[in-house]
Write a protein that holds these residues in place. Structure first.
Motif, PDB file in Angstrom:
ATOM      1  N   MET A 124       0.846  -1.192   0.000  1.00 10.15           N
ATOM      2  CA  MET A 124       0.000   0.000   0.000  1.00 10.15           C
ATOM      3  C   MET A 124       0.884   1.245   0.000  1.00 10.15           C
ATOM      4  N   ASP A 125       0.827   2.008  -1.075  1.00 13.43           N
ATOM      5  CA  ASP A 125       1.607   3.218  -1.268  1.00 13.43           C
ATOM      6  C   ASP A 125       3.103   2.917  -1.381  1.00 13.43           C
ATOM      7  N   CYS A 126       3.823   3.827  -2.059  1.00 15.92           N
ATOM      8  CA  CYS A 126       5.241   3.567  -2.331  1.00 15.92           C
ATOM      9  C   CYS A 126       5.969   4.890  -2.545  1.00 15.92           C
ATOM     10  N   GLY A 127       6.152   5.631  -1.462  1.00 18.62           N
ATOM     11  CA  GLY A 127       6.904   6.868  -1.536  1.00 18.62           C
ATOM     12  C   GLY A 127       8.394   6.591  -1.700  1.00 18.62           C
ATOM     13  N   GLU A 128       9.164   7.654  -1.921  1.00 18.66           N
ATOM     14  CA  GLU A 128      10.607   7.481  -2.099  1.00 18.66           C
ATOM     15  C   GLU A 128      11.210   6.785  -0.870  1.00 18.66           C
ATOM     16  N   GLY A 129      12.082   5.825  -1.138  1.00 18.27           N
ATOM     17  CA  GLY A 129      12.753   5.118  -0.054  1.00 18.27           C
ATOM     18  C   GLY A 129      12.022   3.906   0.473  1.00 18.27           C
ATOM     19  N   THR A 130      10.823   3.611  -0.054  1.00 18.78           N
ATOM     20  CA  THR A 130      10.079   2.454   0.451  1.00 18.78           C
ATOM     21  C   THR A 130      10.885   1.168   0.288  1.00 18.78           C
ATOM     22  N   TRP A 167      11.529  -9.090   4.280  1.00 22.24           N
ATOM     23  CA  TRP A 167      10.488  -9.944   3.718  1.00 22.24           C
ATOM     24  C   TRP A 167      10.712 -10.240   2.234  1.00 22.24           C
ATOM     25  N   GLY A 168      11.651  -9.576   1.613  1.00 22.38           N
ATOM     26  CA  GLY A 168      11.916  -9.801   0.200  1.00 22.38           C
ATOM     27  C   GLY A 168      11.011  -8.962  -0.688  1.00 22.38           C
ATOM     28  N   PHE A 169      11.245  -9.065  -2.010  1.00 24.72           N
ATOM     29  CA  PHE A 169      10.524  -8.267  -2.993  1.00 24.72           C
ATOM     30  C   PHE A 169       9.747  -9.123  -3.993  1.00 24.72           C
ATOM     31  N   LYS A 170      10.256 -10.300  -4.272  1.00 22.66           N
ATOM     32  CA  LYS A 170       9.732 -11.109  -5.372  1.00 22.66           C
ATOM     33  C   LYS A 170       8.248 -11.426  -5.230  1.00 22.66           C
ATOM     34  N   ALA A 171       7.763 -11.600  -4.011  1.00 22.97           N
ATOM     35  CA  ALA A 171       6.377 -12.030  -3.799  1.00 22.97           C
ATOM     36  C   ALA A 171       5.368 -10.895  -3.848  1.00 22.97           C
ATOM     37  N   ILE A 172       5.821  -9.657  -4.088  1.00 21.01           N
ATOM     38  CA  ILE A 172       4.874  -8.548  -4.217  1.00 21.01           C
ATOM     39  C   ILE A 172       4.120  -8.713  -5.534  1.00 21.01           C
ATOM     40  N   GLU A 173       2.808  -8.900  -5.449  1.00 23.63           N
ATOM     41  CA  GLU A 173       2.037  -9.108  -6.673  1.00 23.63           C
ATOM     42  C   GLU A 173       1.039  -7.977  -6.929  1.00 23.63           C
ATOM     43  N   THR A 174       0.810  -7.129  -5.922  1.00 23.14           N
ATOM     44  CA  THR A 174      -0.121  -6.010  -6.089  1.00 23.14           C
ATOM     45  C   THR A 174       0.430  -4.779  -5.382  1.00 23.14           C
ATOM     46  N   ILE A 175       0.376  -3.628  -6.043  1.00 21.82           N
ATOM     47  CA  ILE A 175       0.731  -2.345  -5.432  1.00 21.82           C
ATOM     48  C   ILE A 175      -0.498  -1.453  -5.526  1.00 21.82           C
ATOM     49  N   CYS A 176      -0.944  -0.951  -4.384  1.00 24.66           N
ATOM     50  CA  CYS A 176      -2.154  -0.131  -4.320  1.00 24.66           C
ATOM     51  C   CYS A 176      -1.794   1.301  -3.942  1.00 24.66           C
ATOM     52  N   PHE A 177      -2.271   2.241  -4.715  1.00 22.67           N
ATOM     53  CA  PHE A 177      -2.053   3.650  -4.408  1.00 22.67           C
ATOM     54  C   PHE A 177      -3.324   4.265  -3.833  1.00 22.67           C
ATOM     55  N   THR A 178      -3.150   5.032  -2.758  1.00 22.63           N
ATOM     56  CA  THR A 178      -4.280   5.775  -2.225  1.00 22.63           C
ATOM     57  C   THR A 178      -4.562   6.986  -3.099  1.00 22.63           C
ATOM     58  N   HIS A 179      -3.489   7.678  -3.531  1.00 16.66           N
ATOM     59  CA  HIS A 179      -3.598   8.854  -4.389  1.00 16.66           C
ATOM     60  C   HIS A 179      -2.215   9.127  -4.977  1.00 16.66           C
ATOM     61  N   TYR A 180      -2.077  10.202  -5.744  1.00 13.93           N
ATOM     62  CA  TYR A 180      -0.861  10.380  -6.527  1.00 13.93           C
ATOM     63  C   TYR A 180      -0.006  11.571  -6.116  1.00 13.93           C
ATOM     64  N   HIS A 181      -0.050  11.956  -4.863  1.00 13.44           N
ATOM     65  CA  HIS A 181       0.947  12.910  -4.379  1.00 13.44           C
ATOM     66  C   HIS A 181       2.288  12.190  -4.265  1.00 13.44           C
ATOM     67  N   ALA A 182       3.362  12.937  -4.467  1.00 12.51           N
ATOM     68  CA  ALA A 182       4.690  12.340  -4.595  1.00 12.51           C
ATOM     69  C   ALA A 182       5.095  11.487  -3.403  1.00 12.51           C
ATOM     70  N   ASP A 183       4.681  11.879  -2.197  1.00 14.24           N
ATOM     71  CA  ASP A 183       5.107  11.118  -1.018  1.00 14.24           C
ATOM     72  C   ASP A 183       4.458   9.748  -0.937  1.00 14.24           C
ATOM     73  N   MET A 217      11.171   0.571  -6.763  1.00 14.07           N
ATOM     74  CA  MET A 217      10.527  -0.637  -6.248  1.00 14.07           C
ATOM     75  C   MET A 217      10.329  -1.665  -7.358  1.00 14.07           C
ATOM     76  N   LEU A 218       9.872  -1.215  -8.521  1.00 15.14           N
ATOM     77  CA  LEU A 218       9.666  -2.141  -9.631  1.00 15.14           C
ATOM     78  C   LEU A 218      10.975  -2.791 -10.067  1.00 15.14           C
ATOM     79  N   LEU A 219      12.048  -2.013 -10.079  1.00 10.34           N
ATOM     80  CA  LEU A 219      13.351  -2.572 -10.436  1.00 10.34           C
ATOM     81  C   LEU A 219      13.836  -3.562  -9.387  1.00 10.34           C
ATOM     82  N   ALA A 220      13.595  -3.257  -8.105  1.00 11.96           N
ATOM     83  CA  ALA A 220      13.999  -4.166  -7.034  1.00 11.96           C
ATOM     84  C   ALA A 220      13.237  -5.483  -7.127  1.00 11.96           C
ATOM     85  N   ILE A 221      11.951  -5.399  -7.475  1.00 13.03           N
ATOM     86  CA  ILE A 221      11.140  -6.609  -7.636  1.00 13.03           C
ATOM     87  C   ILE A 221      11.677  -7.445  -8.794  1.00 13.03           C
TER      88      ILE A 221
END
Length: 303
Positions: free
Chosen positions: A34-40, A49-65, A73-77
């Motif tokens: 849930m949400d992915c601001g800089e540094g997440t 917990w690792g990155f590979k098992a992330i299958e869904t990313i949910c945004f509350t809204h689109y402010h930069a934070d 995050m996508l590259l890390a996954i």
């Protein structure tokens, strides 16, 4: 059963020791962010917990934070070895936002599927037994609150199935809620299953005023993670102007919604010592806690 971790607790900008607000849920080896601001990705790496098992990313809204950490995050996954498709969902605008952010992450070893959530209350089935509910809330831009609900199956009565002469190989179908036909007779799930049982419910709400529909949306939640941008009630006018909440307002929602536990998060950068104001929440809802980086909770079905 369901593991929850509050990855960061900051609003607007990260601070030393305080990452931007984000939460991750792990269920049956699959993770939802849930949400992915800089540094997440940094605080998630610290969690382990690792990155590979992330299958869904949910945004509350689109402010930069809440979104600026997506490319990393996508590259890390991808670097973790994921090749299965990943879903990104959020309020209207998700297609444009993701396209813009991924300009600097153009080559990923998996496909991205995007789901635009209309600004109305609705439910999305993520995987078996795991549902995401969304509710539009009141911020300066379109914004959603999320609710994770883990279903619990009804208890199967083998004695009743035997009394109806249902062969054992058909029991699993009935347990899934599907009817079966045996020797010309239809057997429905209601004939062999007990009453509905309470599942697990976790709500995540940030960047909003305490709108009335939130009360029923969070009703009975095992855990309510809610923004507390300002600790002092004297900041009410500022909270109203910018679409945020006070500690006491979040606590009032928790009390009215009958939740079991409240975690406050999304602190203003000016709120350097939130522990000084936790009393403003606890006087309204005693089971209130200050969210902290990588604060975790394991939730299981109750008897």
């Amino acid at each position: 059963m369901l593991d929850i971790c509050l990855l960061g607790t900051g609003g607007t900008m990260p601070l030393p020791g305080r990452w931007l607000t984000s939460m991750i849920a792990s269920y049956k080896g699959r993770m939802t962010l849930m949400d992915c601001g800089e540094g997440t990705q940094i605080t998630l790496k610290m969690l382990g917990w690792g990155f590979k098992a992330i299958e869904t990313i949910c945004f509350t809204h689109y402010h930069a934070d809440h979104v600026a950490g997506l490319p990393g995050m996508l590259l890390a996954i991808g670097n973790a070895g994921r090749t299965e498709p990943l879903t990104i969902m959020g309020p209207p605008g998700v297609f444009e936002v993701v396209r813009g952010l991924t300009v600097i992450a153009p080559y990923l070893p998996y496909d991205i599927k995007m789901t635009e959530v209309s600004i109305q209350r609705q439910t999305t089935r993520v995987n078996e037994g795991f549902h995401l509910h969304t509710l539009p809330v009141q911020h300066t831009v379109p914004c959603l609150a999320y609710c994770i609900e883990i279903e619990r199956g009804r208890k199967f009565n083998p004695q009743q199935a035997q009394a109806l002469a249902v062969p054992v190989p058909l029991w699993k179908t009935l347990q899934k809620g599907e009817e079966v036909v045996h020797e010309g007779e239809t057997v429905t799930p209601d004939m062999v299953l007990g009453p509905p049982r309470r599942g697990i419910k976790v709500c995540y709400c940030t960047d909003t005023r305490p709108v009335e529909p939130l009360v029923s949306f969070i009703e009975g939640a095992d855990l309510f993670i809610c923004e507390g941008m300002y600790g002092e009630d004297g900041f009410l006018e500022k909270a109203e102007e910018h679409g945020h909440m006070l500690f006491s307002e979040a606590a009032s929602l928790a009390q009215r919604g009958g939740v079991k536990e409240l975690w406050l998060t999304h602190y203003s950068p000016s709120l350097t010592e939130p522990e000084q104001y936790i009393g403003n929440a606890r006087v309204v809802f005693p089971n209130s806690f200050l969210g902290e980086e990588r604060m975790t909770k394991h939730l299981a079905f109750q008897n």
